[in-house]
Design an enzyme around this catalytic site. Sequence first.
Site, PDB file in Angstrom:
ATOM      1  N   LYS A 165      37.434  43.643  40.687  1.00 14.25           N
ATOM      2  CA  LYS A 165      37.224  44.994  40.164  1.00 14.25           C
ATOM      3  C   LYS A 165      35.951  45.655  40.688  1.00 14.25           C
ATOM      4  O   LYS A 165      35.877  46.882  40.757  1.00 14.25           O
ATOM      5  CB  LYS A 165      37.218  44.970  38.631  1.00 14.25           C
ATOM      6  CG  LYS A 165      38.580  44.640  38.030  1.00 14.25           C
ATOM      7  CD  LYS A 165      38.562  44.742  36.515  1.00 14.25           C
ATOM      8  CE  LYS A 165      39.928  44.445  35.926  1.00 14.25           C
ATOM      9  NZ  LYS A 165      39.945  44.600  34.450  1.00 14.25           N
ATOM     10  N   ASP A 217      41.548  50.875  32.325  1.00 14.46           N
ATOM     11  CA  ASP A 217      41.289  50.044  31.140  1.00 14.46           C
ATOM     12  C   ASP A 217      40.653  50.861  30.018  1.00 14.46           C
ATOM     13  O   ASP A 217      40.998  50.693  28.846  1.00 14.46           O
ATOM     14  CB  ASP A 217      40.357  48.879  31.496  1.00 14.46           C
ATOM     15  CG  ASP A 217      41.046  47.794  32.297  1.00 14.46           C
ATOM     16  OD1 ASP A 217      42.272  47.623  32.135  1.00 14.46           O
ATOM     17  OD2 ASP A 217      40.370  47.115  33.095  1.00 14.46           O
TER      18      ASP A 217
END
Length: 280
Positions: A73, A110
Amino acid sequence: MQARARTDARRAAVLGSPIAHSLSPVLHRAAYAELGLAHWSYDRFEVDEAGLAGFLAGLDGSWAGLSLTMPLKRAIIPLLDGISDTAASVEAVNTVVFTEDGRRTGDNTDIPGMIAALRERGVDKVDSAAVLGAGATASSALAALAHICTGPVTAYVRSAARAEEMRGWAERLGVEVRVADWAEAAGALEAPLVIATTPAGATDAIAAEVPERPGTLFDVLYEPWPTTLATAWSRRGGAVVGGLDLLVHQAVLQVEQMTGRSPAPLRAMRIAGERALEAR
């Protein structure tokens, strides 16, 4: 950068290491089936930080997007042409979209996924909250709380280094944070919203301390499920938001960005995820 030729077949995938456990293919494929995107495919690839640049270099014009999980990420960011403000706020990208002109753009679904999962359960605003843990998911939790928590957040961590990290994220995100030692974690359960971002088993020891009238628990795990804490919370009558809720809501946003089709089929994706977990 030159634009890449588009092809009829469209591809997407989730990358990470380890990746065999990922439910993303189940969710995205369910969305494609519901949307009638027969020419779309979604796969998973075991890719670590060392292999990421080479993997990207090998992609052709059929690729529409990528989902990223750990440990990629942050590693993906230098390889992109730009990232959204949301992704920049936590220095983490979980979604890459390839544009028609050949650019690679990154986003973080997210954070809005957490907000959407909570709102689905009627949690729009709280006056305080608690976060269990201090990893990458905890920083996303703080970013989500910046939108829905009007008062202080208490973060329960295991080390001074983690405490300093959480203070840094809080300052950056504009969240009022008090850091407490993990030994006091049972005190978190009195908060109107508790977000557990810890690995499996980490909160088992405090499950017996759930208050008689608990608020809302957001436990980001989806396997094993339910967690010991989630089970105890439900027995007390508290609302529980699970990791599958988060996974589905963030995947909905990914499908919409990658395919350009909106709304993505939330219900079909959730059912597919539930069935896949039941089969494990």
